[in-house]
Enzyme design. Structure first.
Site, short mmCIF file in Angstrom:
data_model
loop_
_atom_site.label_atom_id
_atom_site.label_comp_id
_atom_site.label_asym_id
_atom_site.label_seq_id
_atom_site.Cartn_x
_atom_site.Cartn_y
_atom_site.Cartn_z
N THR A 70 0.84 -1.22 0.00
CA THR A 70 0.00 0.00 0.00
C THR A 70 0.86 1.25 0.00
O THR A 70 0.62 2.18 -0.77
CB THR A 70 -0.97 -0.01 1.20
OG1 THR A 70 -1.91 -1.07 1.02
CG2 THR A 70 -1.73 1.31 1.32
N GLY A 199 6.67 -7.72 1.49
CA GLY A 199 7.33 -8.81 2.20
C GLY A 199 6.41 -9.94 2.62
O GLY A 199 6.76 -11.12 2.49
N CYS A 322 -8.12 -7.48 1.30
CA CYS A 322 -8.34 -6.04 1.50
C CYS A 322 -9.79 -5.63 1.27
O CYS A 322 -10.20 -4.56 1.66
CB CYS A 322 -7.42 -5.23 0.59
SG CYS A 322 -5.69 -5.50 0.94
#
Length: 379
Positions: A70, A199, A322
């Protein structure tokens, strides 16, 4: 436990957690401090950048460590828009981007920017002809994801990169959060100016990520402060996170090289067996990414299936994490012009390199049983 929701997040590798802990304990100095201890921390940060750059085949000063996808997407899109708005205020993206791209574009529209949202076909792909046609004299940015997080469709990034090369006035940003470690993506001399990575999608830690910024690309910073990270991301660097991110990237790159198509074979097995279950319709196109299968069970509520599987400690998802708590309909599948019965009953299975055939078989058996039970209740 059978975990098949790896596109939402992955289980961190033990080596990644260990590296984070070791750096946190032994190199806790501020890399900007001028004393020797700070110098050691700075050297470790540079080493993490060098290792990352070597894997990605770019320059160390083109690596910006971030808190994840994001932040990377917002920094890239808003950074280009605000820095280069005197040259133009037009942006091109697609209808099926991640919310962090779409919402950044929507926010820029309130500041007077114009955004073209490219449509996709039934396979979730943008048309190269549409990309070319959308470019205007005032276009400053194209932002297209590599792999779609719900459908697994793979966009023609190489071709779009060639278009970007032929239009040197505009920049090209790629969200590679879902493609990283599963599909190769060349960055150097590809036409790609910015690329976002995360990550926690590659068995790293949440709160870690990378934004590749071509050294010729200038961004307006979202954070102002101490001029860290080429003045693109001010703030004391998260050294343990950066080292952990570099470690996760190295480990996933090794897995990608040594997997020999095992994940693709497992995905193909999953697809073949899903097609045998009465009432299941596959949404993911044939030539998709090797780790995602999206399917619908028209007439059944996906949340009910999720909970029935969850009671057996089998975990899949409805759509992107999300947006999974929002509206029932999949925005991505609706953009592909699929029927409402499919867009409201979609489920996603996402594999990792650690997923096994036994786990997939157990999931398929549990799914078939759940579907049969639910259909009996409805009849």
């Amino acid at each position: 436990m059978i975990y098949l929701d790896n596109s939402a997040t992955t289980k961190p590798y033990p080596e990644v957690i260990k590296s984070f802990q070791q750096v946190s304990e032994s190199y806790f100095a501020n890399p900007s401090s001028i004393h020797q201890f700070g110098g050691e921390a700075e050297k470790l940060l540079l080493k993490a950048k060098e290792q990352t750059a070597k894997i990605l085949r770019v320059e160390p000063d083109e690596i910006i460590f971030t808190s994840g996808g994001t932040e990377g997407n917002n920094t890239a899109i808003k950074g280009i828009a605000l820095e280069h708005q005197t040259r133009g205020k037009h942006i091109i993206t697609s209808e099926i981007e991640h919310p962090s791209v779409l919402e950044a574009c929507h926010a820029l529209e309130t500041l007077g920017f114009a955004v073209t949202y490219l449509p996709v076909n039934q396979n979730g792909l943008v048309s190269i002809a549409d990309v070319k046609q959308a470019i205007r004299n005032d276009t400053i940015l194209i932002s297209i994801m590599h792999v779609n997080n719900e459908l697994g469709s793979v966009q023609p990034i190489e071709e779009i990169g060639s278009i970007a090369k032929n239009n040197p006035k505009l920049f090209f940003h790629v969200d590679d959060v879902q493609g990283l470690g599963k599909l190769p993506l060349k960055l150097k001399n590809s036409g790609i100016d910015l690329c976002t990575m995360s990550g926690h999608k590659i068995h790293g830690l949440k709160g870690t990520g990378i934004l590749y910024v071509n050294k010729r690309t200038k961004l307006f910073p979202l954070f102002h402060g101490g001029h860290q990270e080429r003045n693109i991301r001010s703030g004391t660097e998260n050294l343990p996170g950066a080292v952990a991110m570099a470690k996760a990237l190295r480990l996933i790159s090794d897995k990608q090289k040594n997997n020999n198509g095992e994940m693709t074979k497992l995905r193909d097995y999953l697809r073949t067996e899903l097609e045998k279950i009465h009432g299941v319709v596959i949404n993911t196109p044939e030539n998709a990414a090797p780790h995602i299968i999206n399917f619908s069970v028209p007439g059944l509520k996906p949340e009910v299936i999720i909970h029935m599987l969850g009671e057996q400690q089998i975990y899949i998802s409805t759509k992107s994490a999300c947006s999974s708590k929002l509206t029932d309909e999949s925005r991505i599948l609706a953009a592909c012009a699929l029927d409402k019965v499919r867009t409201t009953s979609a489920l996603r299975v996402s594999l990792s390199y650690d997923s096994t055939r036994q786990e997939v078989t157990a999931f398929l058996q549990a799914l078939k049983k759940a579907v049969d039970q639910l259909k009996e209740v409805m009849e």
